[in-house]
Design an enzyme around this catalytic site. Structure first.
Site, PDB file in Angstrom:
ATOM      1  N   GLY A  46       0.788  -1.230   0.000  1.00 57.56           N
ATOM      2  CA  GLY A  46       0.000   0.000   0.000  1.00 57.56           C
ATOM      3  C   GLY A  46       0.811   1.267   0.000  1.00 57.56           C
ATOM      4  O   GLY A  46       0.642   2.102   0.888  1.00 57.56           O
ATOM      5  N   GLY A  47       1.681   1.425  -1.000  1.00 57.86           N
ATOM      6  CA  GLY A  47       2.530   2.617  -1.035  1.00 57.86           C
ATOM      7  C   GLY A  47       3.689   2.452  -0.078  1.00 57.86           C
ATOM      8  O   GLY A  47       4.654   1.744  -0.360  1.00 57.86           O
ATOM      9  N   GLN A 124      -0.622   1.985   6.974  1.00 57.13           N
ATOM     10  CA  GLN A 124      -1.688   1.423   6.140  1.00 57.13           C
ATOM     11  C   GLN A 124      -2.748   0.800   7.057  1.00 57.13           C
ATOM     12  O   GLN A 124      -3.086   1.384   8.075  1.00 57.13           O
ATOM     13  CB  GLN A 124      -1.136   0.406   5.143  1.00 57.13           C
ATOM     14  CG  GLN A 124      -1.059   0.917   3.720  1.00 57.13           C
ATOM     15  CD  GLN A 124      -2.411   1.186   3.069  1.00 57.13           C
ATOM     16  OE1 GLN A 124      -3.456   0.882   3.610  1.00 57.13           O
ATOM     17  NE2 GLN A 124      -2.383   1.778   1.893  1.00 57.13           N
ATOM     18  N   GLU A 190       0.067  -2.172 -15.617  1.00 62.16           N
ATOM     19  CA  GLU A 190       1.027  -1.991 -14.514  1.00 62.16           C
ATOM     20  C   GLU A 190       2.346  -1.477 -15.076  1.00 62.16           C
ATOM     21  O   GLU A 190       2.868  -2.023 -16.037  1.00 62.16           O
ATOM     22  CB  GLU A 190       1.230  -3.322 -13.778  1.00 62.16           C
ATOM     23  CG  GLU A 190       2.356  -3.345 -12.762  1.00 62.16           C
ATOM     24  CD  GLU A 190       2.195  -2.317 -11.654  1.00 62.16           C
ATOM     25  OE1 GLU A 190       3.096  -1.455 -11.522  1.00 62.16           O
ATOM     26  OE2 GLU A 190       1.182  -2.370 -10.930  1.00 62.16           O
ATOM     27  N   ASN A 236       1.369   2.414 -18.784  1.00 63.01           N
ATOM     28  CA  ASN A 236       0.779   3.351 -17.831  1.00 63.01           C
ATOM     29  C   ASN A 236      -0.694   3.557 -18.174  1.00 63.01           C
ATOM     30  O   ASN A 236      -1.039   3.806 -19.331  1.00 63.01           O
ATOM     31  CB  ASN A 236       1.531   4.687 -17.886  1.00 63.01           C
ATOM     32  CG  ASN A 236       1.146   5.609 -16.750  1.00 63.01           C
ATOM     33  OD1 ASN A 236      -0.015   5.929 -16.551  1.00 63.01           O
ATOM     34  ND2 ASN A 236       2.146   6.048 -15.992  1.00 63.01           N
ATOM     35  N   GLN A 257      -6.819   0.049  -9.231  1.00 63.24           N
ATOM     36  CA  GLN A 257      -6.187  -0.156  -7.928  1.00 63.24           C
ATOM     37  C   GLN A 257      -4.737   0.292  -7.933  1.00 63.24           C
ATOM     38  O   GLN A 257      -3.884  -0.318  -7.300  1.00 63.24           O
ATOM     39  CB  GLN A 257      -6.321  -1.606  -7.468  1.00 63.24           C
ATOM     40  CG  GLN A 257      -7.674  -1.875  -6.826  1.00 63.24           C
ATOM     41  CD  GLN A 257      -7.641  -2.974  -5.795  1.00 63.24           C
ATOM     42  OE1 GLN A 257      -6.867  -2.948  -4.854  1.00 63.24           O
ATOM     43  NE2 GLN A 257      -8.497  -3.961  -5.960  1.00 63.24           N
ATOM     44  N   ALA A 259      -1.946   2.833  -6.497  1.00 58.88           N
ATOM     45  CA  ALA A 259      -1.856   3.368  -5.129  1.00 58.88           C
ATOM     46  C   ALA A 259      -1.994   4.886  -5.139  1.00 58.88           C
ATOM     47  O   ALA A 259      -1.187   5.625  -4.568  1.00 58.88           O
ATOM     48  CB  ALA A 259      -0.536   2.930  -4.489  1.00 58.88           C
ATOM     49  N   CYS A 404     -11.724 -15.826   4.788  1.00 59.32           N
ATOM     50  CA  CYS A 404     -13.073 -16.021   4.252  1.00 59.32           C
ATOM     51  C   CYS A 404     -14.008 -15.047   4.951  1.00 59.32           C
ATOM     52  O   CYS A 404     -13.754 -14.634   6.075  1.00 59.32           O
ATOM     53  CB  CYS A 404     -13.560 -17.464   4.386  1.00 59.32           C
ATOM     54  SG  CYS A 404     -13.956 -17.975   6.044  1.00 59.32           S
ATOM     55  N   GLY A 486      -5.740   2.848   3.114  1.00 62.90           N
ATOM     56  CA  GLY A 486      -6.581   2.699   1.928  1.00 62.90           C
ATOM     57  C   GLY A 486      -6.675   3.945   1.083  1.00 62.90           C
ATOM     58  O   GLY A 486      -6.287   3.942  -0.078  1.00 62.90           O
TER      59      GLY A 486
END
Length: 549
Positions: A46-47, A124, A190, A236, A257, A259, A404, A486
């Site tokens: 997350g970064g 995060q 990506e 990109n 998604q 970051a 789950c 997030g």
């Protein structure tokens, strides 16, 4: 020389009990090279989400946990161990606060000033709270989201449909497998080749190319054949998405998604390689950010155009809409968020990302618990399908673990069953049970988990604070409270808990309370906001809400 950290396996303790061994092993597991994105810099996902502020702090946390008594509590302030206090055996062994700032100062610019001075750390959600389990941790949530899209628009399957997305980091990396598990085709853009290779190596991705025409050919062939396929394109999104619009190629579903919650470290400007971006980011961060903002505008405008031409689009909780809005895209919020669109009803009935990990390191412990969860809830066909898919498709990263989605009542029942298995010696070692902060009652995040609440309570942050305090009072093994996970600094507050099932009678009492109360507050939060399904769930499980009596 780069340090390699891996959690110990087996039943030999380095600490004085499993209650302190567990947080130590899970901290180490967060930094396992199989798990963490950049373990040398303590970055998990997350970064720049870190497990500890620096290596000195990491070493001191481990050293302290090894000597911690059963009636002591370690306090961790943004990845730094600051104190040990005498508490009680019912109190958590570790209390963690990460990234928290007074609201007026809660922005990336000020946060980075403090970070430069070594005073704070970005945690995060599960990075700084030591319960990240690799990409599987988000896989079922991503699977559930795409299943909900399929159910709402495409008759319950993504067969013959294709998804366009971007970002294959530790969170976004779940997307390719989540789509193919729903029988769809995905093109994931990506810019960092290492992330593509990581997804290939872990089995989350089928193939890749650096040529758009080749990628489209593979996608279109698979769509025509109604064959699941995931393709990564080394490129990109801010270059690719406008080009697709220009060509008149409109996917069935579009999301993102990257970051983008951290524009400086999480998003690469258009028109340059990843290596060029890293150089510019270091040499001229202000110029870098200007280029990022221009690229995000192009990126979101392209998604909006695809939406106008019939694509089902949604933001996947990375705050890219807000970034685009702040830089001139005034209709950015025409793109809906994924929680109100697809996940809210699950949260309202208390369902969310329940996870557990085998401290033994033995995969058989997870397979046995898989069997147990299916025995306990034989009526849940969706759960059975998920467990069977996970067993076939998910490769272990670090300590074997499973996720789950379980709801009110189910979590406590399963947790107690696990504790009984440990007690009877059916499992090699205790199990740690936790969850993502991204859960039913543990987050205030107006652009993600609490977006578009029925009563307008999106920004009310009392709930995650109550969640943290309730978990402390109920006997969780470690509890965390974070800011900025997030969606980035200034946009979220959230709480996490982890509890150890070590087979003892005390653990039984704690598990019963924690796994009932933690999710129970989520049901209460949604019932208080007026969601009928939550009110019904609260009544069904005898949750006492004075204002509903």
């Amino acid at each position: 020389m780069e340090r390699i950290i891996r959690a110990p396996r087996g039943t030999t303790l380095s600490c004085k009990s499993w209650q302190t061994e567990a947080p130590m092993r899970m901290l180490m597991n967060n930094l396992d090279p199989e798990v963490a994105r950049d373990p040398a810099n303590l970055i998990v996902y997350g970064g720049t989400g870190r497990a500890a502020r620096n290596w000195q702090c990491f070493d001191k946390i481990v050293e302290t946990l090894k000597t911690l008594e059963m009636d002591e509590t370690l306090l961790v302030q943004s990845g730094k161990p600051v104190a040990v206090f005498k508490t009680s055996e019912w109190a958590p062994r570790v209390l963690i606060a990460n990234s928290n700032l007074v609201p007026k100062w809660a922005n990336w610019e000020y946060f980075r000033e403090l970070e430069e001075r070594g005073l704070i750390m970005y945690g995060q959600m599960t990075a700084g709270s030591w319960i990240y389990i690799g990409t599987q941790g988000i896989l079922q949530g991503t699977y559930e989201t795409f299943y909900a899209v399929a159910k709402k628009y495409f008759g319950g399957t993504l067969k013959g449909k294709w998804v366009l997305t971007a970002g294959l980091g530790e969170m976004g990396g779940a997307q390719p497998l989540a789509v193919t598990l729903n029988d769809g085709v995905v093109l994931a853009v990506e810019i960092d080749k290492r992330m593509i290779e990581r997804r290939l190596n872990t089995g989350y991705l089928d193939t890749w190319t650096d040529n758009l025409d080749e990628a489209l050919e593979m996608v279109q062939k698979a769509v025509k054949e109604e064959r699941p396929l995931s393709v990564a394109l080394l490129a990109n999104a801010a270059d690719v998405h406008p080009e697709l619009v220009k060509r008149g190629i409109i996917p069935d579903i579009v999301t993102d998604q990257t970051a983008a919650h951290d524009p400086l470290t999480g998003y690469v400007p258009a028109g340059m390689s990843f290596e060029e971006a890293l150089k510019l980011r270091k040499e001229n961060p202000q110029k870098y950010l200007e280029l990022v903002y221009e690229s995000v505008v192009k990126h979101i405008n392209a998604i909006l155009e695809m939406q106008k031409q019939g694509a089902k689009v949604f933001e996947y909780g990375n705050n890219i809409r807000r970034l685009a809005y702040d830089h001139g895209v005034k209709d950015a919020f025409n793109i809906p968020g994924y929680v109100p669109e697809y996940i809210r009803d699950l949260f309202a009935e208390g369902k969310g990302p329940f996870r557990w990990a085998a401290l033994s390191g033995n995969p058989e412990d997870i397979y046995k618990t898989d069997k147990k969860v299916l025995e306990l809830f034989p009526y849940d066909d969706h759960l059975r399908k998920w467990i069977e898919l996970a067993q076939k498709k998910v490769k272990w990263q670090g300590l074997p673990a499973r996720i789950c989605w379980l709801g009110q009542g189910e979590r406590a029942e399963f947790g107690l069953a696990i504790n009984e298995m440990v007690k009877k010696g059916e499992l090699e070692a205790p199990i740690v049970i936790g969850r993502d902060h991204h859960d039913t009652g543990s987050v205030a995040s107006p652009y993600r988990e609490t977006e578009a609440m029925k009563d307008g309570s999106d920004a009310i942050a009392d709930w995650p604070i109550l969640n943290a305090m309730l978990n402390v009072a109920s006997g969780a093994t470690w509890v965390s409270f974070h800011h900025g996970g997030g969606v980035g600094i200034g946009y979220s507050l959230h709480a996490g808990m982890v509890i150890v099932a070590d087979g003892t009678d005390l653990a039984h009492k704690k598990l019963e309370r924690v796994l009932t109360n933690d999710v129970g507050l989520g049901v209460v939060r949604h019932a208080d906001a007026g969601y009928e399904i939550a009110i019904e769930t609260a009544k069904k499980h005898n949750l006492r809400m004075p204002m509903l009596d």
